[in-house]
Motif scaffolding. Sequence first.
Motif, PDB file in Angstrom:
ATOM      1  N   TYR A  37       1.051  -1.676   0.166  1.00  0.00           N
ATOM      2  CA  TYR A  37       0.241  -0.159   0.006  1.00  0.00           C
ATOM      3  C   TYR A  37       0.617   1.173   0.300  1.00  0.00           C
ATOM      4  O   TYR A  37      -0.330   2.553   0.102  1.00  0.00           O
ATOM      5  CB  TYR A  37      -0.651   0.015   1.294  1.00  0.00           C
ATOM      6  CG  TYR A  37      -1.966  -0.870   0.937  1.00  0.00           C
ATOM      7  CD1 TYR A  37      -2.771  -2.035   0.283  1.00  0.00           C
ATOM      8  CD2 TYR A  37      -1.935  -2.463   2.487  1.00  0.00           C
ATOM      9  CE1 TYR A  37      -3.728  -2.487   0.456  1.00  0.00           C
ATOM     10  CE2 TYR A  37      -2.255  -3.131   2.318  1.00  0.00           C
ATOM     11  CZ  TYR A  37      -3.268  -3.319   1.725  1.00  0.00           C
ATOM     12  OH  TYR A  37      -4.295  -4.595   1.638  1.00  0.00           O
ATOM     13  N   TYR A  39       3.226   4.142   1.478  1.00  0.00           N
ATOM     14  CA  TYR A  39       2.738   5.478   2.831  1.00  0.00           C
ATOM     15  C   TYR A  39       1.989   6.539   1.914  1.00  0.00           C
ATOM     16  O   TYR A  39       2.031   7.886   2.342  1.00  0.00           O
ATOM     17  CB  TYR A  39       3.983   5.717   3.524  1.00  0.00           C
ATOM     18  CG  TYR A  39       3.965   6.699   5.201  1.00  0.00           C
ATOM     19  CD1 TYR A  39       3.359   6.276   5.452  1.00  0.00           C
ATOM     20  CD2 TYR A  39       4.104   8.503   4.629  1.00  0.00           C
ATOM     21  CE1 TYR A  39       3.089   6.868   6.586  1.00  0.00           C
ATOM     22  CE2 TYR A  39       3.589   8.665   6.102  1.00  0.00           C
ATOM     23  CZ  TYR A  39       3.497   7.654   6.794  1.00  0.00           C
ATOM     24  OH  TYR A  39       2.813   8.446   8.274  1.00  0.00           O
ATOM     25  N   ASP A  40       0.725   5.977   1.928  1.00  0.00           N
ATOM     26  CA  ASP A  40      -0.234   6.614   1.155  1.00  0.00           C
ATOM     27  C   ASP A  40      -1.572   6.370   1.615  1.00  0.00           C
ATOM     28  O   ASP A  40      -1.783   5.224   1.712  1.00  0.00           O
ATOM     29  CB  ASP A  40      -0.346   6.673  -0.518  1.00  0.00           C
ATOM     30  CG  ASP A  40      -0.947   7.859  -0.441  1.00  0.00           C
ATOM     31  OD1 ASP A  40      -1.230   9.174  -0.199  1.00  0.00           O
ATOM     32  OD2 ASP A  40      -0.981   7.602  -2.258  1.00  0.00           O
ATOM     33  N   ASP A  41      -2.665   7.480   2.190  1.00  0.00           N
ATOM     34  CA  ASP A  41      -3.959   7.411   2.235  1.00  0.00           C
ATOM     35  C   ASP A  41      -5.170   6.670   1.430  1.00  0.00           C
ATOM     36  O   ASP A  41      -5.853   6.245   1.535  1.00  0.00           O
ATOM     37  CB  ASP A  41      -4.297   8.678   3.133  1.00  0.00           C
ATOM     38  CG  ASP A  41      -3.987   9.139   4.277  1.00  0.00           C
ATOM     39  OD1 ASP A  41      -3.271   7.605   4.933  1.00  0.00           O
ATOM     40  OD2 ASP A  41      -3.797   9.556   4.690  1.00  0.00           O
ATOM     41  N   SER A  42      -4.047   7.040  -0.288  1.00  0.00           N
ATOM     42  CA  SER A  42      -4.781   7.137  -1.081  1.00  0.00           C
ATOM     43  C   SER A  42      -4.892   5.352  -1.746  1.00  0.00           C
ATOM     44  O   SER A  42      -6.408   5.291  -1.961  1.00  0.00           O
ATOM     45  CB  SER A  42      -5.005   7.226  -2.573  1.00  0.00           C
ATOM     46  OG  SER A  42      -3.516   7.720  -3.036  1.00  0.00           O
ATOM     47  N   LYS A  44      -6.274   2.215  -0.611  1.00  0.00           N
ATOM     48  CA  LYS A  44      -6.534   1.306   0.850  1.00  0.00           C
ATOM     49  C   LYS A  44      -6.507  -0.368   0.515  1.00  0.00           C
ATOM     50  O   LYS A  44      -6.706  -0.859  -0.681  1.00  0.00           O
ATOM     51  CB  LYS A  44      -8.036   1.939   0.681  1.00  0.00           C
ATOM     52  CG  LYS A  44      -8.494   3.305   0.904  1.00  0.00           C
ATOM     53  CD  LYS A  44      -9.624   4.198   0.957  1.00  0.00           C
ATOM     54  CE  LYS A  44      -9.782   5.358   1.771  1.00  0.00           C
ATOM     55  NZ  LYS A  44     -10.246   5.712   1.477  1.00  0.00           N
ATOM     56  N   ILE A  50      -7.546   1.918   5.607  1.00  0.00           N
ATOM     57  CA  ILE A  50      -6.281   3.144   5.246  1.00  0.00           C
ATOM     58  C   ILE A  50      -5.093   1.954   6.319  1.00  0.00           C
ATOM     59  O   ILE A  50      -4.879   2.052   6.728  1.00  0.00           O
ATOM     60  CB  ILE A  50      -6.186   4.193   5.095  1.00  0.00           C
ATOM     61  CG1 ILE A  50      -7.015   4.984   5.174  1.00  0.00           C
ATOM     62  CG2 ILE A  50      -4.835   4.678   5.155  1.00  0.00           C
ATOM     63  CD1 ILE A  50      -7.271   6.215   5.644  1.00  0.00           C
ATOM     64  N   GLY A  53       0.004   4.819   5.745  1.00  0.00           N
ATOM     65  CA  GLY A  53      -0.221   6.072   5.307  1.00  0.00           C
ATOM     66  C   GLY A  53      -0.129   7.208   6.804  1.00  0.00           C
ATOM     67  O   GLY A  53       0.060   6.696   7.805  1.00  0.00           O
ATOM     68  N   SER A  55      -2.824   8.552   7.912  1.00  0.00           N
ATOM     69  CA  SER A  55      -3.823   8.459   8.743  1.00  0.00           C
ATOM     70  C   SER A  55      -4.179   6.779   8.643  1.00  0.00           C
ATOM     71  O   SER A  55      -5.312   6.963   9.364  1.00  0.00           O
ATOM     72  CB  SER A  55      -5.650   9.167   7.828  1.00  0.00           C
ATOM     73  OG  SER A  55      -5.150  10.583   7.462  1.00  0.00           O
ATOM     74  N   GLY A  56      -2.984   6.605   8.479  1.00  0.00           N
ATOM     75  CA  GLY A  56      -3.473   4.809   8.804  1.00  0.00           C
ATOM     76  C   GLY A  56      -3.177   4.485  10.188  1.00  0.00           C
ATOM     77  O   GLY A  56      -2.922   4.990  10.961  1.00  0.00           O
TER      78      GLY A  56
END
Length: 86
Positions: A37, A39-42, A44, A50, A53, A55-56
Amino acid sequence: MGFLLTDFVGDNLGWTFNFVMSQILFWVWAFPALNDYGYDDSNKSPSGSIESGPSGSGVGIISSMLMVVALLTWFGKLMSYTPKTA
């Protein structure tokens, strides 16, 4: 005269345990999450959560920092180790 790695491990069991466990934690949980995934919130997971990232869950960044600190501490202690003389 040199020393055996087993001497160092025997004299530093706690630090060695921390080093080994941090490696296991990183390679079993953090690396797969970061690899799949990033290190990015987009990005999922299929369930919509998430995985990694900002917010994960934090498994990627926290485990990475833990591994680096444990590695540097253990390696520093290894480099400065002087075996006990009998």
